[in-house]
Design a protein around this motif. Structure first.
Motif, mmCIF file in Angstrom:
data_model
loop_
_atom_site.group_PDB
_atom_site.id
_atom_site.type_symbol
_atom_site.label_atom_id
_atom_site.label_comp_id
_atom_site.label_asym_id
_atom_site.label_seq_id
_atom_site.Cartn_x
_atom_site.Cartn_y
_atom_site.Cartn_z
ATOM 1 N N PRO A 385 43.618 29.581 47.135
ATOM 2 C CA PRO A 385 43.841 29.703 45.681
ATOM 3 C C PRO A 385 42.989 30.792 45.039
ATOM 4 O O PRO A 385 43.458 31.514 44.155
ATOM 5 N N LEU A 386 41.728 30.920 45.509
ATOM 6 C CA LEU A 386 40.854 31.934 44.934
ATOM 7 C C LEU A 386 41.344 33.340 45.286
ATOM 8 O O LEU A 386 41.358 34.240 44.434
ATOM 9 N N GLN A 387 41.759 33.529 46.533
ATOM 10 C CA GLN A 387 42.282 34.834 46.934
ATOM 11 C C GLN A 387 43.585 35.150 46.198
ATOM 12 O O GLN A 387 43.807 36.293 45.774
ATOM 13 N N LEU A 388 44.424 34.151 46.032
ATOM 14 C CA LEU A 388 45.675 34.363 45.306
ATOM 15 C C LEU A 388 45.392 34.768 43.864
ATOM 16 O O LEU A 388 46.037 35.669 43.323
ATOM 17 N N PHE A 389 44.398 34.094 43.263
ATOM 18 C CA PHE A 389 44.037 34.447 41.888
ATOM 19 C C PHE A 389 43.555 35.898 41.805
ATOM 20 O O PHE A 389 43.967 36.655 40.919
ATOM 21 N N LEU A 390 42.684 36.316 42.719
ATOM 22 C CA LEU A 390 42.145 37.672 42.680
ATOM 23 C C LEU A 390 43.216 38.716 42.981
ATOM 24 O O LEU A 390 43.245 39.786 42.355
ATOM 25 N N VAL A 391 44.087 38.416 43.942
ATOM 26 C CA VAL A 391 45.177 39.345 44.257
ATOM 27 C C VAL A 391 46.111 39.481 43.059
ATOM 28 O O VAL A 391 46.521 40.590 42.687
ATOM 29 N N THR A 392 46.453 38.350 42.443
ATOM 30 C CA THR A 392 47.322 38.385 41.268
ATOM 31 C C THR A 392 46.670 39.143 40.125
ATOM 32 O O THR A 392 47.314 39.956 39.456
ATOM 33 N N PHE A 393 45.381 38.887 39.922
ATOM 34 C CA PHE A 393 44.670 39.569 38.841
ATOM 35 C C PHE A 393 44.626 41.075 39.082
ATOM 36 O O PHE A 393 44.823 41.873 38.158
ATOM 37 N N ALA A 394 44.379 41.477 40.320
ATOM 38 C CA ALA A 394 44.330 42.909 40.643
ATOM 39 C C ALA A 394 45.678 43.573 40.407
ATOM 40 O O ALA A 394 45.755 44.680 39.847
ATOM 41 N N ALA A 395 46.759 42.912 40.825
ATOM 42 C CA ALA A 395 48.102 43.478 40.636
ATOM 43 C C ALA A 395 48.459 43.565 39.154
ATOM 44 O O ALA A 395 49.001 44.578 38.692
ATOM 45 N N MET A 396 48.162 42.515 38.396
ATOM 46 C CA MET A 396 48.480 42.526 36.962
ATOM 47 C C MET A 396 47.628 43.551 36.221
ATOM 48 O O MET A 396 48.102 44.226 35.301
ATOM 49 N N LEU A 397 46.366 43.686 36.634
ATOM 50 C CA LEU A 397 45.489 44.664 36.005
ATOM 51 C C LEU A 397 46.004 46.082 36.255
ATOM 52 O O LEU A 397 46.053 46.913 35.344
ATOM 53 N N ALA A 398 46.400 46.351 37.485
ATOM 54 C CA ALA A 398 46.870 47.694 37.837
ATOM 55 C C ALA A 398 48.175 48.050 37.129
ATOM 56 O O ALA A 398 48.415 49.215 36.813
ATOM 57 N N THR A 399 49.011 47.063 36.895
ATOM 58 C CA THR A 399 50.311 47.335 36.273
ATOM 59 C C THR A 399 50.282 47.235 34.749
ATOM 60 O O THR A 399 51.275 47.587 34.100
ATOM 61 N N LEU A 400 49.165 46.768 34.174
ATOM 62 C CA LEU A 400 49.105 46.556 32.723
ATOM 63 C C LEU A 400 49.463 47.802 31.910
ATOM 64 O O LEU A 400 50.304 47.732 31.000
ATOM 65 N N PRO A 401 48.857 48.975 32.163
ATOM 66 C CA PRO A 401 49.218 50.148 31.355
ATOM 67 C C PRO A 401 50.694 50.512 31.465
ATOM 68 O O PRO A 401 51.310 50.934 30.478
ATOM 69 N N LEU A 402 51.259 50.339 32.654
ATOM 70 C CA LEU A 402 52.664 50.699 32.853
ATOM 71 C C LEU A 402 53.601 49.692 32.199
ATOM 72 O O LEU A 402 54.671 50.061 31.703
ATOM 73 N N VAL A 403 53.213 48.420 32.187
ATOM 74 C CA VAL A 403 54.009 47.410 31.482
ATOM 75 C C VAL A 403 54.002 47.695 29.981
ATOM 76 O O VAL A 403 55.027 47.616 29.306
ATOM 77 N N LEU A 404 52.830 48.061 29.461
ATOM 78 C CA LEU A 404 52.738 48.409 28.042
ATOM 79 C C LEU A 404 53.560 49.652 27.731
ATOM 80 O O LEU A 404 54.192 49.754 26.675
ATOM 81 N N PHE A 405 53.573 50.605 28.646
ATOM 82 C CA PHE A 405 54.304 51.856 28.431
ATOM 83 C C PHE A 405 55.810 51.653 28.503
ATOM 84 O O PHE A 405 56.559 52.172 27.664
ATOM 85 N N ASN A 406 56.263 50.886 29.486
ATOM 86 C CA ASN A 406 57.711 50.738 29.698
ATOM 87 C C ASN A 406 58.333 49.631 28.868
ATOM 88 O O ASN A 406 59.458 49.782 28.382
ATOM 89 N N PHE A 407 57.605 48.512 28.713
ATOM 90 C CA PHE A 407 58.209 47.330 28.087
ATOM 91 C C PHE A 407 57.518 46.913 26.793
ATOM 92 O O PHE A 407 57.997 45.999 26.121
ATOM 93 N N HIS A 408 56.374 47.535 26.468
ATOM 94 C CA HIS A 408 55.630 47.211 25.248
ATOM 95 C C HIS A 408 55.330 45.707 25.178
ATOM 96 O O HIS A 408 55.388 45.113 24.111
ATOM 97 N N LEU A 409 55.010 45.123 26.316
ATOM 98 C CA LEU A 409 54.839 43.675 26.381
ATOM 99 C C LEU A 409 53.508 43.337 27.029
ATOM 100 O O LEU A 409 53.140 43.900 28.061
ATOM 101 N N PHE A 410 52.795 42.394 26.432
ATOM 102 C CA PHE A 410 51.527 41.919 26.984
ATOM 103 C C PHE A 410 51.606 40.406 27.121
ATOM 104 O O PHE A 410 51.845 39.694 26.140
ATOM 105 N N ALA A 411 51.452 39.917 28.364
ATOM 106 C CA ALA A 411 51.577 38.486 28.646
ATOM 107 C C ALA A 411 50.251 37.950 29.169
ATOM 108 O O ALA A 411 50.002 37.946 30.384
ATOM 109 N N PRO A 412 49.354 37.482 28.281
ATOM 110 C CA PRO A 412 48.043 36.997 28.740
ATOM 111 C C PRO A 412 48.127 35.768 29.636
ATOM 112 O O PRO A 412 47.221 35.510 30.419
#
Length: 792
Positions: A385-412
């Motif tokens: 669970p801890l590794q899944l959380f960190l992997v998910t967090f890393a992927a979401m962090l890396a894609t955050l600027p692109l999600v904001l750029f393409n979809f203008h959406l922020f999902a906390p």
């Protein structure tokens, strides 16, 4: 730094610049070749050589961009016909869409109009949209139909999604539309077409899923199992996006990787029981090679999506390295695949799927030291669970600027949602659905049971998504940020991702520069140099304008709108334009009159931007229910413009007058609010709504507060609006008109255009020039149009 990273960065830089500026062809080739030669000669001087390599690749990448949009006179000719033609061609692909619609791709070799054959330079790739779905057409069918063929084009609005570029990346030349499959005549079936059996099998499975499953679950199962994400209804799609789990229902590298991992684990159980096999080859060398055909079959069965194709290519290359026992840095391999894909098709750079898949994978790999180190010292039930959380967090962090750029959406809430939903979907629902595919030919009843179990799990995931998005402040929210603000977010994200890779001293330096740069970019001054700006957005056959001054005030006048509910002008055109122009709030929204093509786009804007006041010529109770609801929901005061002329209290740069000529005996168009800005003698303007003849006469009889140097033509340039009388009396320097490209109303009217030409008054049109911007100056209004990312 590895040359692959430099080459990838240079390719991205050169392509990113291309939509705004393309280097002169000969000079660029000369400079690029010279830089490449110097790189070869100075390759021992590493830093200098890498800079030269970057410049050379960036220039050549920049030149490749316009080559992706070849000019064809036959396409231009057919588009300008603006009439139905008869097209004949072979079907190469088919997709089902929401609301029972579908599209097919055709390789068209014959186009005729009234028995006249139009010569084609080469076969045309046409995407034909159908108002209804069909299960009777398959790849290899030769068909004929009548339809109006269109060349893909932009509205010409800042920040809009580049639809022509998206279609060009898929090699589509033109689009067409028919109401239903009955309008299509089948000429021949080529049963030997390679893709035909796979599409037929997918169609049978889709029909079976639809038959055995509740209506609300079937789209989710078909999206997960068959890659038919386009059939997910829009409300459901928005729920998944706001909870941050929409990626689970779009077949991608995640799904291919899980299928490969589960297949490997299953085969490994049997492989290790054979001493002979273990003595012959280690399982990690041979089993990935055996799994490749299975993954290829999954790729083809799920629609051969570009994202899945990239993941398969990465898997194939990785398998080859494992077989030959050659170690390669995973991040270097990822960069190599990304560079190769851009060399094959440069337009992939602007596909959201390409951006998100590579950035997400890069984020996970950059943070690999973190999640590997933390997970290594934990007990099993905490480690995963801890590794899944960190992997998910890393992927979401890396894609955050692109999600904001393409979809203008922020999902906390996305991190928590993925922490729960990823295991359910990838470890339970996906294997059940994939097993259903495998068992379908031999055991259809078992296959139906597996699909039902898959649907049950996905229904639970959807319920969880609904619950999470309902939590206060945690559901997805729209954020329309400027490019400078998104770049600031990207710098901070890059700092966090590189924290696991850089040494402390380098991290401190890079961190200081990144934080300071992000602060400057976030506060980047967007103050305009002109006292007054009028932006007339290109919104098709409708109207929407933004009036701004150098005191920071902004007023939206009308919001455009289409009769179809599938395209929201406010969401798709106006809101991205506001982000591009740096508009974060509105001092007032003015609805000139209650026509759909003026009001429909306002609902989204009123719901997602701070608005101080709403003005119209009618009481709130007379407005449509959707408009009433959004005003009440956001506590926006609704004002009624007083009869005749009055000064607008929300404008402080000069005087903004509003004319309300409504009366019980006149039409809605003639009751349009009229706005007159009296800034100075050379910079005055008159916005006339949709006034027709009676309304124009009433306006002229009431008199105007001053002279008019810029006039917006009444009612989109209709010949029934007494425009000649208005022109004769006002004698403006320039005129604007908002009309749709090749609109069915034939506006602006030919008589109006000819009259303005005889009077030698320039007419600026959104259907020809896209979004227009009138800038006040000491010499009068200076009018520019949106072109290649800036007003020129």
């Amino acid at each position: 730094m590895q040359p692959i990273y430099i080459a990838l960065a240079a390719t991205i830089a050169g392509l990113s610049l291309a939509p705004v500026y393309t280097f002169p062809h000969f000079s660029a080739w000369l400079f690029g070749s010279f830089s490449g030669l110097l790189f070869f000669l100075l390759r021992r001087h590493r830093r200098v050589a890498l800079v030269l390599l970057f410049l050379s690749i960036a220039v050549f990448s920049n030149l490749r961009y316009p080559q992706q949009f070849p000019s064809r006179q036959d396409i231009v000719y057919i588009d300008h016909l603006a009439r139905k033609v008869t097209l004949t061609g072979m079907l190469t692909n088919i997709r089902q869409l929401t609301e029972g619609r579908s599209w097919i791709e055709l390789l068209v070799d014959s186009v005729t109009i009234k028995d006249h054959q139009i010569p084609l330079e080469a076969p045309l790739r046409v995407r034909l949209y159908m108002g209804e779905g069909t299960d009777q057409l398959f790849p290899g069918d030769v068909i004929r139909c009548k339809s109006r063929m269109r060349q893909p084009r932009l509205f010409g609005t800042p920040g809009e999604f580049n639809w022509p570029r998206y279609l060009a990346s898929q090699h589509i030349d033109m689009t067409a539309w028919v109401k239903n499959p009955e309008k299509i005549k089948l000429l021949e079936r080529k049963k030997s077409f390679p893709r035909r059996p796979i599409v037929q099998w997918r169609s049978r499975i889709a029909t079976n899923i639809q038959r055995v499953m509740p209506e609300e679950r079937a789209p989710l199962v078909r999206a997960l199992v068959l890659g038919e994400g386009r059939i997910i209804p829009d409300p459901l799609r928005k729920t998944l996006a706001k909870s941050g789990i929409s990626h689970l229902f779009a077949i991608s590298g995640l799904h291919l990787g899980m299928i490969g991992l589960l297949g490997y684990r299953l085969m490994f159980v049997f492989y290790r029981r054979s001493p002979r096999l273990l003595d012959w080859q280690p399982p990690q060398r041979l089993l990935p090679l055996v799994l490749l055909p299975l993954l290829l079959g999954y790729l083809l069965l799920t629609g051969d999506a570009v994202s899945t194709r990239r993941a398969f290519a990465l898997a194939a290359v990785g398998t080859s390295f494992l077989f030959w026992r050659y170690y390669v840095n995973p991040l270097l391999l990822l960069a190599s695949i990304a560079l190769l894909s851009l060399l094959i098709n440069p337009l992939f750079l602007w596909q959201a799927g390409w951006q998100l898949s590579f950035s997400g994978a890069a984020g996970i790999l950059l943070w690999r030291p973190v999640w590997q180190k933390i997970g290594r010292h934990q007990v099993v039930f905490l480690r995963y669970p801890l590794q899944l959380f960190l992997v998910t967090f890393a992927a979401m962090l890396a894609t955050l600027p692109l999600v904001l750029f393409n979809f203008h959406l922020f999902a906390p809430i996305g991190i928590l949602a993925n922490l729960v939903c990823v295991p359910i979907v990838t470890l339970l629902a996906l294997p059940l659905g994939f097993s259903g595919l495998l068992f379908y030919p031999l055991f259809p009843q078992l296959s139906e049971l597996l699909f039902q179990l898959c649907g049950l799990l996905l229904a639970y995931v959807l319920s969880l998504a609904n619950w999470l998005t309902a939590l206060p402040g945690l559901g997805g929210t729209y954020l329309f940020l400027s490019h400078e603000q998104i770049l600031a977010v990207a710098l901070l994200v890059l700092l966090l991702l590189l924290s696991a890779q850089l040494a402390k001293q380098n991290l401190l330096r890079f961190g200081t520069v990144s934080v300071l740069s992000a602060v400057v970019l976030w506060q980047f001054p967007l103050a305009q140099a002109h006292p007054v700006l009028l932006t007339m957005f290109s919104v098709g056959q409708g109207e929407s304008m933004l009036l701004q001054n150098n005191k920071g005030q902004a007023i939206l006048i009308d919001g455009g709108g289409f009769y179809s509910d599938r395209f929201d002008v406010g969401e798709r055109l106006l809101a991205p334009a506001f982000a591009e122009l740096g508009v974060t709030q509105l001092d007032a929204v003015v609805l000139t009159h209650n026509d759909l093509d003026h009001r429909k786009g306002l609902v989204f804007i009123l719901d997602h931007f701070p608005v101080r006041e709403f003005w119209s010529g009618q009481p709130l109770a007379a407005l449509p229910a959707r408009l009433q609801n959004v005003l009440l929901k956001n506590s926006i005061p609704a004002r009624i413009a007083p009869p005749s002329w009055s000064a607008a209290p929300f404008w402080t740069s000069g005087v903004l007058h509003i004319f309300n000529g409504s009366a019980p005996w006149i039409s809605d168009n003639d009751a349009s609010l009229v706005l007159y800005l009296d800034h100075d003698k050379k910079n005055s303007l008159l916005l006339t709504g949709d006034l027709e003849k009676q309304g124009v006469f009433k306006l002229l009889a009431a008199g105007l507060p001053g002279s008019v140097s810029l006039l917006k033509l009444p009612h989109h340039g209709s010949r029934f609006s007494a425009t000649d009388r208005l022109i004769d009396q006002l004698n403006p320097q320039s005129c604007l008109v908002s009309v749709g490209y090749q609109n069915s109303h034939h506006l602006p009217a030919r008589q109006v255009v000819d009259y303005l030409q005889r009077k030698n008054i320039p007419l600026y049109r959104t259907d020809i020039s896209g979004t227009l911007q009138a800038q006040s100056s000491q010499k009068g209004w200076h009018i520019q149009h949106w072109q290649q990312g800036v007003f020129r």
